[in-house]
Design an enzyme around this catalytic site. Structure first.
Site, short mmCIF file in Angstrom:
data_model
loop_
_atom_site.label_atom_id
_atom_site.label_comp_id
_atom_site.label_asym_id
_atom_site.label_seq_id
_atom_site.Cartn_x
_atom_site.Cartn_y
_atom_site.Cartn_z
N LYS A 95 0.88 -1.18 0.00
CA LYS A 95 0.00 0.00 0.00
C LYS A 95 0.90 1.22 0.00
O LYS A 95 1.42 1.64 1.04
CB LYS A 95 -0.89 -0.02 1.25
CG LYS A 95 -2.19 0.72 1.16
CD LYS A 95 -2.14 2.19 0.84
CE LYS A 95 -1.76 3.08 1.99
NZ LYS A 95 -1.58 4.51 1.59
N THR A 119 2.06 7.87 13.17
CA THR A 119 1.38 6.78 12.47
C THR A 119 1.98 5.44 12.91
O THR A 119 1.25 4.46 13.12
CB THR A 119 1.53 6.93 10.94
OG1 THR A 119 1.28 8.28 10.58
CG2 THR A 119 0.58 6.02 10.19
N GLU A 136 10.06 2.05 10.30
CA GLU A 136 11.15 2.98 9.97
C GLU A 136 10.51 4.35 10.00
O GLU A 136 9.70 4.68 9.14
CB GLU A 136 11.71 2.62 8.59
CG GLU A 136 13.16 3.02 8.41
CD GLU A 136 13.30 4.43 7.94
OE1 GLU A 136 13.50 5.32 8.80
OE2 GLU A 136 13.22 4.65 6.73
N CYS A 186 13.88 11.04 5.97
CA CYS A 186 13.90 10.70 7.39
C CYS A 186 15.29 10.95 7.98
O CYS A 186 15.42 11.22 9.15
CB CYS A 186 13.48 9.25 7.59
SG CYS A 186 14.39 8.10 6.58
N GLU A 219 10.41 16.72 14.01
CA GLU A 219 10.73 16.52 12.59
C GLU A 219 9.89 17.50 11.76
O GLU A 219 8.67 17.54 11.89
CB GLU A 219 10.39 15.09 12.20
CG GLU A 219 10.74 14.79 10.75
CD GLU A 219 10.57 13.32 10.42
OE1 GLU A 219 9.52 12.75 10.75
OE2 GLU A 219 11.50 12.75 9.81
P1 NDP Z 1 2.26 8.98 7.28
O1 NDP Z 1 3.02 8.31 8.33
O2 NDP Z 1 0.88 9.45 7.59
O3 NDP Z 1 2.14 8.04 5.99
C1 NDP Z 1 3.02 7.02 5.61
C2 NDP Z 1 2.23 5.85 5.02
O4 NDP Z 1 1.33 5.32 6.00
C3 NDP Z 1 1.34 6.25 3.85
O5 NDP Z 1 1.25 5.16 2.93
C4 NDP Z 1 0.02 6.50 4.53
O6 NDP Z 1 -1.02 6.45 3.62
C5 NDP Z 1 -0.02 5.37 5.52
N1 NDP Z 1 -0.89 5.56 6.66
C6 NDP Z 1 -1.30 6.71 7.23
N2 NDP Z 1 -2.11 6.47 8.29
C7 NDP Z 1 -2.21 5.12 8.40
C8 NDP Z 1 -2.90 4.22 9.30
N3 NDP Z 1 -3.63 4.66 10.30
N4 NDP Z 1 -2.77 2.90 9.10
C9 NDP Z 1 -2.03 2.42 8.10
N5 NDP Z 1 -1.37 3.20 7.21
C10 NDP Z 1 -1.45 4.53 7.36
O7 NDP Z 1 3.11 10.15 6.74
P2 NDP Z 1 2.60 11.49 6.07
O8 NDP Z 1 2.66 11.30 4.64
O9 NDP Z 1 1.29 11.97 6.57
O10 NDP Z 1 3.71 12.47 6.61
C11 NDP Z 1 3.59 12.93 7.96
C12 NDP Z 1 4.95 13.00 8.61
O11 NDP Z 1 5.54 11.71 8.70
C13 NDP Z 1 5.97 13.81 7.86
O12 NDP Z 1 5.84 15.15 8.14
C14 NDP Z 1 7.24 13.23 8.36
O13 NDP Z 1 7.53 13.83 9.60
C15 NDP Z 1 6.93 11.79 8.59
N6 NDP Z 1 7.37 10.91 7.48
C16 NDP Z 1 8.52 10.21 7.66
C17 NDP Z 1 8.98 9.40 6.64
C18 NDP Z 1 10.22 8.61 6.78
O14 NDP Z 1 10.87 8.34 5.77
N7 NDP Z 1 10.60 8.19 7.97
C19 NDP Z 1 8.28 9.29 5.38
C20 NDP Z 1 7.05 10.04 5.31
C21 NDP Z 1 6.64 10.82 6.35
P3 NDP Z 1 -1.51 7.78 2.85
O15 NDP Z 1 -0.37 8.68 2.67
O16 NDP Z 1 -2.00 7.21 1.60
O17 NDP Z 1 -2.57 8.37 3.75
#
Ligand code: NDP
Length: 494
Positions: free
Chosen positions: A175, A232, A250, A284, A385
């Protein structure tokens, strides 16, 4: 306008969502329509998990390690052959310069190559036990893996999960983030072309709160491998506890760079500019806090700001661009919130701090690379972050103060050190509460080296042999060697 649908791929079939609903995608740098994805729900997830289980019980589950190795090498070859197409699609999808995405696609190739080789190195052990027993361990695939990936390095982070899971013999439901989902379709297409039987890798698009949450909840999934935000990750970990799913997380970071008094100043400046502004800071491992020894501080800040001002922010498809747009318009208020917090906390904004306007900037969401100084350590910009092109520079008087500041956040993904002194480097390497420490280099992620964090930056490691083990269960086998069970109670039967 583009009306292209990037469909779900379940059991090898290209499908819309059961609900028929879709979500439109937009190029964040130009505002152009990019197509749409299915807005999937629990019904689509269930279908995909059923297909993944059937693959495990069928042709995929019967394949030998050598057959999996060949498929993974073939996938690497096919990703490489389509690298330009993938990079261009990702650049349009999330606004990162295409030249940078090309490097990430090449890393996806190397991940598949690494785990292709690893597939045939999965071995149990024969520990020396009591002579009347023969005991050994078998390694078996953990089962169906739910892989949930973010938008910041789409195909690369998908590869970090898909390649080791397949090497271990697992099947998957992937997903991807709804913000950058397009290249996942190419990846899954490639895996089928490389020889993965139908149902081995299934792709379900949709929102995290619906499709993602349904995948995490599904009782037919044995392991969730997630990359994304720490908040999340916390929700996912709690949900996985209900049926003791294996979970790998991660998560976020607030990684420090430390510039010691004996560092090469120019090298440290150039490397630090790269480690925060690559990918518009949406990494990240972005080194978003830079601590500089007080003797070098003024010169460092002056050179850092001067270098930042030379960065080209612009069209992701132009090879001269250093920084593209933010990945999504929804990221802009987040940036502005942090800039406001810095101002409230008495911080000085030396450059940037605002959305860029005029010309091509008006079509998308571009944020000026931002340098902030003079912030107290408890400010939101130092502790949380940001995930954007914003860096905070602070100073320290001695190594102990640098270590205390570097360790003074809830995250612990990586830390970078600039010093010419090996003994000093050793002190920092041991003192930093961080999953990765790099010395005099911006690089953090190379296949073969474990990638992952301490503290709230995650659980588990990716990209290495340690990763492979998390996609495996250990089965202990114990048999008697005499052909007759022992009789510890010493009873007799008439
Ligand atoms: P999220 O953690 O919300 O999203 C990452 C993935 O998880 C996406 O595929 C998202 O789906 C999915 N997801 C979101 N909520 C759920 C849930 N309850 N159950 C299962 N899957 C879920 O990241 P965001 O895109 O909203 O970014 C928010 C913050 O997260 C950023 O500002 C950053 O701080 C951090 N981040 C860190 C990353 C890293 O590499 N460590 C990568 C991305 C974000 P969808 O996007 O389709 O809603």
């Amino acid at each position: 306008m583009s009306d292209k649908l990037y469909p779900n791929i379940i059991n090898g079939e290209y499908l819309p969502a059961a609900s028929g609903k879709t979500l439109a995608l937009t190029n964040p740098a130009t505002g152009d329509a990019l197509g749409a994805i299915p807005l999937s729900s629990a019904e689509d997830i269930d279908k995909a998990v059923t297909a993944a289980r059937a693959a495990l019980n069928g042709k995929w589950g019967r394949m030998t390690a050598s057959q999996r190795t060949k498929i993974l090498f073939k996938a690497a070859e096919l990703i490489n052959a389509r690298a330009k197409e993938i990079a261009e699609l990702e650049a349009r999808n999330m606004g990162k310069p295409m030249m940078h995405v090309m490097g990430e696609v090449k890393q996806a190739v190397e991940d598949f190559e690494y785990f292709a080789g690893a597939a045939s190195k999965i071995e149990g052990r024969v520990p020396p036990v009591h002579p009347v027993f023969f005991g050994y361990t078998l390694k078996e695939p953990v089962g169906v893996v739910g892989a949930i990936t973010p938008w910041n390095y789409p195909i690369m982070l998908e590869s970090w999960k898909v390649a080791p899971a397949l090497a271990a013999g697992c099947s998957l439901v992937l997903k991807p983030s709804e913000i950058a989902p397009c290249s996942a379709n190419i990846l899954v297409e490639i895996l089928h072309d490389a020889g993965c039987p139908e149902g081995t890798v299934n792709l379900v698009h949709g929102l995290g709160e619906s499709a993602g949450a349904a995948l995490v909840k599904h009782r037919g999934v044995n392991k969730i491998s997630f990359t994304g935000g720490t908040d999340t990750g916390r929700v996912i970990m709690k949900e996985c506890a209900n049926d003791m799913k294996r979970v790998m997380l991660e998560l976020g970071g607030k990684s420090p760079a430390i510039v010691c008094e004996d560092a090469n100043l120019n090298d440290a400046v150039l490397s630090s500019v790269f480690t925060i502004f690559y990918g518009a800071g949406q990494s990240c491992d972005a080194r978003s806090r830079v601590y500089v020894h007080e003797k070098l501080y003024d010169a460092f800040v002056e050179k850092f700001v001067a270098a930042t001002k030379t960065l080209v922010v612009g069209d992701p498809l132009d090879k001269n661009t250093h920084i593209g747009s933010l990945a999504h318009a929804s990221r802009l208020p987040v940036m502005l919130k942090f800039v406001e917090a810095a101002k409230q906390g008495g911080g000085k904004i030396l450059c940037g701090g605002e959305q860029l306007k005029g010309g091509l900037y008006d079509k998308g969401t571009f944020f000026a690379p931002t340098v902030i100084v003079d912030l107290p350590e408890d400010n939101l910009c130092v502790q949380e972050e940001i995930f954007g092109p914003i860096v905070v520079i602070g100073k320290f008087a001695n190594d102990d103060e640098a270590l205390a500041k570097a360790n003074g956040v809830k995250y612990g993904l990586c830390a970078t050190l600039y010093t010419e002194s090996m003994p000093r480097a050793q002190k920092f390497i041991r003192g930093l509460h961080s999953g990765i420490v790099t010395v005099n280099t911006p690089a953090t992620a190379l296949p073969g080296l474990p990638f992952g964090g301490y503290k709230q930056s995650g659980v588990g490691r990716e990209m290495a042999m340690e990763t492979l083990d998390t996609y495996l269960e250990t089965k202990t086998v114990l048999s008697g060697v005499t052909g007759k069970p022992i009789n510890p109670f010493g009873l007799t039967l008439s």
